[in-house]
Enzyme design. Structure first.
Site, PDB file in Angstrom:
ATOM      1  N   GLY A 100      34.978  44.565  36.628  1.00  0.00           N
ATOM      2  CA  GLY A 100      35.591  44.916  37.898  1.00  0.00           C
ATOM      3  C   GLY A 100      35.514  43.758  38.863  1.00  0.00           C
ATOM      4  N   ARG A 101      36.336  43.817  39.904  1.00  0.00           N
ATOM      5  CA  ARG A 101      36.290  42.765  40.924  1.00  0.00           C
ATOM      6  C   ARG A 101      36.811  43.307  42.239  1.00  0.00           C
ATOM      7  NH1 ARG A 101      40.852  40.138  38.509  1.00  0.00           N
ATOM      8  NH2 ARG A 101      42.487  41.705  38.323  1.00  0.00           N
TER       9      ARG A 101
ATOM     10  N   ASP B 150      45.305  51.834  37.050  1.00  0.00           N
ATOM     11  CA  ASP B 150      45.473  50.383  37.131  1.00  0.00           C
ATOM     12  C   ASP B 150      46.819  49.897  36.611  1.00  0.00           C
ATOM     13  OD1 ASP B 150      44.825  50.867  34.450  1.00  0.00           O
ATOM     14  OD2 ASP B 150      42.991  49.664  34.470  1.00  0.00           O
TER      15      ASP B 150
ATOM     16  N   GLY C  73      45.726  39.733  32.972  1.00  0.00           N
ATOM     17  CA  GLY C  73      44.931  38.622  32.451  1.00  0.00           C
ATOM     18  C   GLY C  73      45.452  38.053  31.159  1.00  0.00           C
TER      19      GLY C  73
END
EC number: 2.7.1.5
Length: 471
Positions: free
Chosen positions: A15-16, A238, A403
């Site tokens: 997570g970020r 997400d 990503g």
């Protein structure tokens, strides 16, 4: 004065927290905190450590103070399908059991005895995966019916984290659709389906669309952080946030590439035709009640596990380099086979699959990686062919976001096997989608068209053309 928003983006492995603001017509990002998200064993189940996740969110918010920044808003997105149940006093009745837990083995077939697969698809439009929320709840009801009966609140993971921030509860549309319990046409909980399954309908809350404000921080957290924020619902699933970030969605197949690969097109209505059921496509809800017509494909989870099996001796970049050196090696696995969902050893599972299908067995790290990348590219090609068959049209472009779009070798593989142009970017698609929805809620951005124009102006997209290598 510059206005900031804070995106909390938690995936199945990490997570970020990313601060965002608009400056000179461009969206600027600043990652201020990153953390691991690991599955833990609790009460004989694989679970998410949701308390640890909340603590990491608090660490990230406190880092805003270190930067002397007080965000106007915060929005949380996570993976889909998983949930917790609360009792009448808002205490947890369940752990946050992870979708990779085997409790749903065989459950999907039991549900089909109550409602046929065809009728379930016609009503919900959601693809069949054994870990969908519907099967998790049915498994829980089968084992612990008293828990289902006692539950007063059903909250998916980002919704529970919102509750911890605000004390307010809300179910959000994009994530709710992933449960396979929402009617695709009414866009509400399917109470008839819940009744047939014997699942307590009282625990489900009114479904709220993205852009709604859940509330503000609790008094306790305002005191702790020294400032308040609006807690906004982004597309809390997400993938829903990620797809918002595709700069040019028209005539484009998108591929959200991360732990999972999600490949599809944006549509304005659900497609529940027999062919979509046959190919197991889903109609997940999106922003402004658009639909993400897509297929869920096992993604870079496989290479993440391979990396772990090799004791993290190689970085992801090194696996790409090793795979590039194995140009003459080619074996394929079916990446969607359940054996790859949570095997004890991914490397051995891949090798056994190749042996059982009379293919060359990958022996080196490079050959294993090449097999995974070839298999993913081949799976993407098959899914795109199915999309084009259902829509009776061809698409000339694939936009890879997330990503995985940094993997240049895989991007080129996809271009080559599909014979289509591949656009790669933006990398931080999910956080970007999260942030622009917050900006809409704050009336800083007018609508999704303006948001996508802002994204196109802000982030680089790299293009890959099909290449043909002789002999």
């Amino acid at each position: 004065m510059t206005k900031y928003s804070l995106a909390v983006d938690i995936g199945a492995s990490s997570g970020r927290l990313i601060l965002g603001h608009v400056e000179n017509g461009k969206l600027q990002l600043n990652e201020i905190h990153r953390f691991d998200n690991n599955i833990v064993k609790r009460n004989e189940h694989f679970c998410w450590d949701i308390e640890a996740l909340f603590q990491e969110i608090k660490v990230g918010i406190n880092k805003c103070n270190e930067l002397n920044i007080k965000p106007e808003s915060i929005g949380i997105d996570t993976w889909a399908v998983d949930f917790v149940l609360l009792d009448e006093n808002d205490n947890l009745l369940t752990d946050a059991v992870a979708y990779r837990d085997p409790r749903t083995d065989g459950i999907m077939e039991e549900v089909f005895e109550i409602m046929s697969k065809e009728k379930l698809y016609l009503e919900t439009g959601i693809q069949f995966q054994k870990f969908n929320t519907i099967y998790q709840l049915f498994a829980l009801k089968k084992k612990s019916p008293e828990v289902i009966d006692k539950a007063k609140s059903f909250l998916m993971i980002p919704e529970y984290l919102n509750f911890l921030l605000t004390g307010k509860k809300a179910n959000e549309y994009t994530n709710a659709t992933s449960t396979q319990l929402v009617n695709a046409f009414t866009k509400q909980w399917d109470y008839e389906l819940l009744a047939k399954l014997g699942i307590n309908k009282e625990m489900f809350l009114e479904i709220q669309p993205p852009k709604e404000v859940v509330g503000t921080l609790s008094e306790e957290l305002v005191s702790e952080f020294g400032f308040d924020m609006k807690v906004v619902l982004p597309a809390t699933h997400d993938t829903g946030s990620a797809v918002i970030s595709v700069p040019e969605i028209e005539e484009t197949v998108y591929l959200s590439s991360g732990t999972w690969s999600l490949i599809g097109v944006e549509n304005h209505f659900p497609i529940c035709v027999p062919k979509a059921l046959k190919y197991n496509f889903t109609n997940e809800g999106g922003l402004d009640y658009r639909f993400r017509f897509l297929k869920n494909i096992m993604g870079l989870w496989m290479i993440q596990e391979v990396k772990r099996n090799y004791h993290d001796n190689y970085s992801f970049a090194e696996f790409v380099t090793l795979a590039e050196k194995e140009k003459n090696f080619q074996s394929f696995v079916n990446v969607d086979d359940d054996r790859f969902l949570k095997p004890e050893n991914m490397v051995k599972e891949i090798q056994q699959y190749c042996q059982q299908t009379n293919q060359q067995i990958p022996l080196t790290p490079g050959q294993i990686a090449k097999c995974v990348y070839d298999s993913l590219a081949n799976s993407y090609k098959r899914a795109i062919n199915e999309i084009e068959e259902i829509f009776e049209k061809s698409f000339s472009r694939i936009n890879v976001i997330g990503g995985g779009c940094q993997n240049e070798m895989l991007n080129q593989m996809i271009a080559n096997v599909t014979n289509k142009e591949v656009c790669a970017g933006p990398i931080e698609a999910t956080a970007i989608g999260n942030l622009v929805v917050q900006l809409m809620a704050l009336e800083e951005v007018e609508d999704i068209q303006q948001a996508r124009a802002l994204i196109k102006n802000s982030f680089e997209v790299k293009t890959y053309k099909p290449q043909y290598v002789r002999g």
